[in-house]
Design a protein around this motif. Structure first.
Motif, PDB file in Angstrom:
ATOM      1  N   GLY A   1       0.792  -1.228   0.000  1.00  0.00           N
ATOM      2  CA  GLY A   1       0.000   0.000   0.000  1.00  0.00           C
ATOM      3  C   GLY A   1       0.818   1.268   0.000  1.00  0.00           C
ATOM      4  O   GLY A   1       0.272   2.359   0.204  1.00  0.00           O
ATOM      5  N   GLY A   2       2.139   1.147  -0.218  1.00  0.00           N
ATOM      6  CA  GLY A   2       2.973   2.340  -0.322  1.00  0.00           C
ATOM      7  C   GLY A   2       2.821   2.997  -1.686  1.00  0.00           C
ATOM      8  O   GLY A   2       2.197   2.440  -2.595  1.00  0.00           O
ATOM      9  N   THR A   3       3.409   4.150  -1.848  1.00  0.00           N
ATOM     10  CA  THR A   3       3.315   4.860  -3.116  1.00  0.00           C
ATOM     11  C   THR A   3       4.676   4.919  -3.809  1.00  0.00           C
ATOM     12  O   THR A   3       5.717   4.665  -3.196  1.00  0.00           O
TER      13      THR A   3
ATOM     14  N   ARG B   1       3.090  11.277   4.864  1.00  0.00           N
ATOM     15  CA  ARG B   1       1.734  11.125   4.338  1.00  0.00           C
ATOM     16  C   ARG B   1       1.757  10.823   2.835  1.00  0.00           C
ATOM     17  O   ARG B   1       1.007   9.976   2.358  1.00  0.00           O
TER      18      ARG B   1
ATOM     19  N   THR C   1       3.960   9.284   1.083  1.00  0.00           N
ATOM     20  CA  THR C   1       4.410   7.919   0.808  1.00  0.00           C
ATOM     21  C   THR C   1       3.469   6.868   1.378  1.00  0.00           C
ATOM     22  O   THR C   1       3.661   5.672   1.152  1.00  0.00           O
ATOM     23  N   ASN C   2       2.458   7.287   2.133  1.00  0.00           N
ATOM     24  CA  ASN C   2       1.497   6.406   2.784  1.00  0.00           C
ATOM     25  C   ASN C   2       2.147   5.567   3.884  1.00  0.00           C
ATOM     26  O   ASN C   2       1.659   4.475   4.209  1.00  0.00           O
TER      27      ASN C   2
ATOM     28  N   THR D   1      -0.907   5.817   8.412  1.00  0.00           N
ATOM     29  CA  THR D   1      -2.315   5.621   8.071  1.00  0.00           C
ATOM     30  C   THR D   1      -3.241   6.233   9.104  1.00  0.00           C
ATOM     31  O   THR D   1      -4.436   6.349   8.865  1.00  0.00           O
TER      32      THR D   1
END
Length: 303
Positions: A209-211, A236, A238-239, A242
């Motif tokens: 779920g990272g970017t 935030r 780079t996720n 959460t």
């Protein structure tokens, strides 16, 4: 027979009924008695170890246990975690990280295992204090999560980076040449290894779920430059986080964890979780690139 090498990256007060982790300022826990830090700078430089911390007596019954994960990720770390987790139901527990990073492929293996167990992650140092009801636990954010530790942080189902914790990134590199990366020689095989592991790390990042921003930030910092400390905005982007508030980490509907389990831990892991390491050739060399941590790392960022 050629040896295939892997890469590595360079290296809240008390648990309460409403939250899993609450903010504690350095030294403030002294009010509850003598504080014993569960980690030191020296421990952070050693191979990663795991320690279970039960909820203290003052906590509500839904409080989970914490896993203190301190040190460098090595080829032995996934096996050490399996030994630690045997006989425990860790589902939903919170991993408290303090690490300077380590082996790329072994961090990926461990991160996938943690996601399969539904673990939560944060950065900090677990401390123990003598409270009115006995030994109690707290977390101070005065800790570091660097290089591949950042990708372990990413494996948590929910992730918090408290104010005061340092999260730092940089490129992956050949660990046996990290001390003088500019002057070292590199072969076509070396380039193949770099590109292969970047690909594996990219897939893992998106699976967790990272970017792409996390990869972009990390891969833009060569090993001869200071590690890049992620800002609140970058955490935030780079996720990597959460949840905004620590109190959100624990939900009333969550089940308690950390009790003895009648079945082996591996029986509770979904069959779709596949270890990256199982697909590697049988002979693997784990390369370790060292990095300044603690006060040394803080100084290097001011160059």
């Amino acid at each position: 027979m050629s040896v295939v090498r892997s890469l590595s990256l360079r290296g809240w007060a008390g648990l309460c009924a409403a939250a899993a982790i609450c903010l504690v300022l350095p030294g403030s826990a002294m009010l509850g008695g003598t504080v014993r830090a569960a980690t030191t700078l020296e421990e952070r430089k050693l191979p990663m170890t795991f320690k279970w911390h039960e909820a203290d007596a003052a906590c509500a019954q839904d409080c989970t246990g914490w896993i203190g994960a301190v040190g460098v990720i090595t080829a032995e770390t996934p096996a050490k975690f399996e030994e630690f987790s045997a006989g425990r139901n860790l589902k939903g527990a919170t991993v408290v990280l303090d690490s300077s990073g380590g082996s790329v492929l072994d961090a990926i293996t461990l991160g996938r295992r943690w996601r399969g167990l539904g673990l939560r992650t944060t950065v900090g140092i677990v401390i123990e204090r003598q409270g009115p009801s006995g030994l109690a636990r707290d977390v101070t954010p005065d800790a570091y999560c660097e290089s591949m530790c950042v990708f372990l942080l990413l494996s948590g189902n929910t992730r918090i980076v408290p104010d005061g914790a340092r999260v730092r990134v940089h490129q992956i590199w050949m660990g046996d040449r990290a001390d003088d990366a500019k002057a070292a020689n590199y072969s076509a095989d070396d380039m193949m290894i770099v590109e292969r592991d970047i690909g594996r790390l990219a897939k893992y990042t998106f699976d967790m779920g990272g970017t792409g921003d996390l990869l972009s930030l990390a891969l833009s910092v060569p090993p001869w430059e200071p590690l890049h400390q992620l800002s609140v905005e970058e955490l935030r982007l780079t996720n990597l986080v959460t949840l905004d508030a620590v109190a959100d980490m624990r939900k009333p509907s969550d089940t308690a964890v950390g009790t003895a389990a009648p079945k082996a831990v591996q029986d509770r892991v979904p069959s779709v979780i596949v270890s990256e390491k199982n697909s590697l050739p049988p002979v693997t060399k784990t390369a370790e690139a060292t990095a300044p941590t603690g006060s040394a790392a803080a100084l290097s960022d001011r160059k």
